[in-house]
Design an enzyme around this catalytic site. Structure first.
Site, mmCIF file in Angstrom:
data_model
loop_
_atom_site.group_PDB
_atom_site.id
_atom_site.type_symbol
_atom_site.label_atom_id
_atom_site.label_comp_id
_atom_site.label_asym_id
_atom_site.label_seq_id
_atom_site.Cartn_x
_atom_site.Cartn_y
_atom_site.Cartn_z
ATOM 1 N N ALA A 33 0.734 -1.185 0.071
ATOM 2 C CA ALA A 33 0.017 -0.083 -0.137
ATOM 3 C C ALA A 33 0.899 1.316 -0.085
ATOM 4 O O ALA A 33 1.862 1.392 -0.407
ATOM 5 C CB ALA A 33 -1.134 -0.060 1.215
ATOM 6 N N THR A 34 0.277 2.480 0.176
ATOM 7 C CA THR A 34 1.151 3.830 0.136
ATOM 8 C C THR A 34 0.714 4.885 1.075
ATOM 9 O O THR A 34 -0.149 5.613 0.223
ATOM 10 C CB THR A 34 1.117 3.884 -1.473
ATOM 11 O OG1 THR A 34 -0.073 3.230 -1.980
ATOM 12 C CG2 THR A 34 2.105 3.439 -2.366
ATOM 13 N N SER A 35 0.853 4.896 1.921
ATOM 14 C CA SER A 35 0.927 6.211 2.646
ATOM 15 C C SER A 35 2.008 6.534 3.411
ATOM 16 O O SER A 35 2.354 6.046 4.466
ATOM 17 C CB SER A 35 -0.282 6.466 3.420
ATOM 18 O OG SER A 35 -1.395 7.015 2.615
#
Lengths: 307, 256
Positions: A33-35
């Site tokens: 994922a990606t934050s």
């Protein structure tokens, strides 16, 4: 037609394309994922990340950091004592691109007798990703589907002896291997809302809150991000890992207990094979065997447990 | 025609427009002996973004029929609107509510009427049959339907349906010697199963979450009424005095 000779082997791409044509596409990879969000303040830097891993629309991992090897499954990777690397997207790729950096940097530090600079750290993943890019883009077209992106946000050491070290730095490294040293860069627009705030930040607490707000925005607004907030604070001398910064998404208690009665699973027959024969217990001596100490004091009979 | 000459060298181009989208979310319905439970989460998403955290997917049609729609939200809303309009016309013509069996057949014909430009919607209809039994009808987007005891649809169908198969139909479970599994579960067992289905789907599917809306339809003089008294935040939405009663239960789901 003459076969064009190049530095890259195209053989597998023909095979993979033909397999994909026969409805045998390459397997999907787990994405981390990606934050991820950095925030510099004075001579320090705060990094934040959320802890969800996804495979397509399925949540593959809710809490990366609680795994037995937190470093491996974390989105914040150890690079040197004062440098960390945040990573996003295919989990295996990010692990393998960040894995060789610490040792490379350690060698570099020994060779040069200096603490490695952040810009030096970018070299390994940059070169690695550049060659990966050719490999993946040609061979794993379906697998990438234009979404493949590795971003490394490398946090900084500033008191780097030389005056040319300008302070806290971070670089973004793109999947294609290009890097830049822009002072911003987060993949998710949700985090971008917080971007303006940090320009004037002078306090650690404020920087932490900004990072927390940015990651929380990613967790709640982006479906690919979720679970908890983890982070770290990098100073010139050390790095402080911040686990469980905030856990806003605890599992709720289930309404029922799902225990199954013994014998729930159907079976057609029962067959028990004895692999060990029962040992014959022969008592020797005239002592009482029921007191534990007396039995331990004596050499016990082979094959029987000392009671 | 001189205008044609200039376009001879041009290749014909095709313009494509895809009118459909997928808005995630999950619905389910379970039929009891004299009640029916229809539930859905309230998140509406597109791609990796949340459009809204509260977009109802479960709609009361009459006091004995509740329709859950999942798939393309715009089509779902329009479809519910059209079904309600047909039910109103029925009321004007016959001075009574359409029986659920007839609503199911109506939905079939309405869906098949759009066979080659379908409503991108998976429907689950739950309610009370004229004989007072709980009913669940599930549909595909072009109108194939069947009456069942339970059904899940939507993004997390593959997560929820096996769970219901095991817990409602007792699939892959052997009863204790000399006993047998019940044909219908009581409401006190069904409601926790529904809530657990959604909390679990929320944990493992990124498109499920935010809120849960559970409709409970009770048959005339249903014994299940007793067990509803203690439910936190329950709200009655019955409109007629026919005897059937409809209730809504709302719960929060994780929002990440």
């Amino acid at each position: 037609m003459a076969v064009q000779i190049s530095a890259v082997a195209y053989r597998s791409s023909y095979r993979n394309n033909s397999l994909a044509g026969r409805e045998l596409p390459l397997p999907k990879a787990t994405s981390t994922a990606t934050s991820i969000h950095p925030c510099p303040f004075r001579d320090e830097i705060v990094l934040g990340a959320e802890t969800r891993a996804t495979g397509d629309t399925t949540v593959a991992g809710t809490n990366c950091k609680k795994t037995p090897r937190p470093k491996l499954h974390s989105k914040i990777h150890y690079t040197t004592e004062s440098i960390r690397c945040c990573s996003a997207e295919p989990a295996a790729d990010t692990e393998f691109t960040t894995a060789p950096i610490p040792s490379n940097m350690e060698f570099h530090a020994l060779q040069t007798a200096r603490k490695p600079r952040v810009v030096t750290t970018t070299t390994t993943p940059t070169q690695m990703l550049f060659s990966f890019d050719l490999y993946f883009r040609i061979h794993f077209m379906l697998f990438m589907s234009g979404k493949y992106r590795h971003q490394g946000y490398t946090g900084a050491d500033l008191v780097l002896r030389g005056t040319d070290s300008p302070g806290p730095r971070f670089f973004t490294i793109h999947s294609h291997g290009s890097s830049d040293n822009l002072a911003n860069g987060f993949r998710k627009l949700d985090c971008n809302g917080c971007i303006r705030k940090w320009l004037g930040t002078r306090h650690r607490k404020e920087a932490r809150n900004i990072v927390k707000a940015a990651i929380a925005a990613g967790i709640f607004k982006d479906l690919d991000s979720g679970s908890d907030i983890e982070g770290c604070i990098i100073t010139s001398t050390h790095t402080e890992m911040l686990k469980n910064v905030e856990m806003p998404n605890e599992r709720v208690q289930k309404e029922r207990h799902y225990n199954f009665r013994r014998g729930t699973t159907a079976r057609k027959k029962k067959h028990v094979k004895k692999f060990a024969e029962d040992d014959q217990v022969t008592l020797t001596g005239d002592d009482d065997m029921d007191t534990p100490h007396s039995s331990l004091a004596k050499p016990h009979i082979m094959g029987t447990a000392p009671f | 025609m001189p205008a044609m000459v200039s376009s001879i060298s041009q290749q014909p181009t095709q313009q494509a427009f895809n009118p459909y989208t997928e808005n995630g979310g999950t619905i389910l319905a379970i039929a009891g002996a004299d009640f029916s439970v229809i539930a859905g989460d309230t998140r509406q998403s597109e791609g990796y973004s949340i459009q809204t955290r509260y977009a109802p997917k479960v709609f009361k049609l009459t006091d004995k029929a509740v329709l859950a729609v999942n798939g393309f939200a715009a089509d779902g809303n329009m479809f519910v609107k059209k079904v309600r309009q047909r039910l109103e016309w029925y009321r004007h013509a016959h001075a009574k509510d359409m029986p659920i069996r007839a609503i199911a057949r109506l939905i079939q014909t309405m869906l098949y009427a759009r066979r080659f430009f379908p409503y991108y919607v998976y429907n689950i209809l739950g309610g009370i049959e004229e004989d007072g039994t709980g009913a669940v009808y599930s549909f595909d987007p072009v109108g194939s339907y069947e009456r069942e005891a339970c059904r899940a649809a939507g993004a997390a169908q593959s997560l929820v349906q096996p769970f219901l198969d095991n817990q409602i139909y007792f699939k892959n479970q052997q009863p204790a010697p000399g006993s047998s599994f019940p044909k219908h579960l009581p409401l006190t067992s069904v409601l926790p199963l529904v809530i657990d289905s959604f909390t679990s789907a929320t944990e493992r599917h990124i498109e499920v979450g935010d809120g849960l809306e559970i409709y409970v339809v009770l048959a005339k003089n249903s014994t299940a009424l007793q067990s509803l008294q203690s439910i936190r935040g329950i709200q009655e939405v019955t409109t007629t005095t026919d005897g059937e009663r409809v209730f809504v239960i709302r719960r929060d789901l994780k929002k990440d």
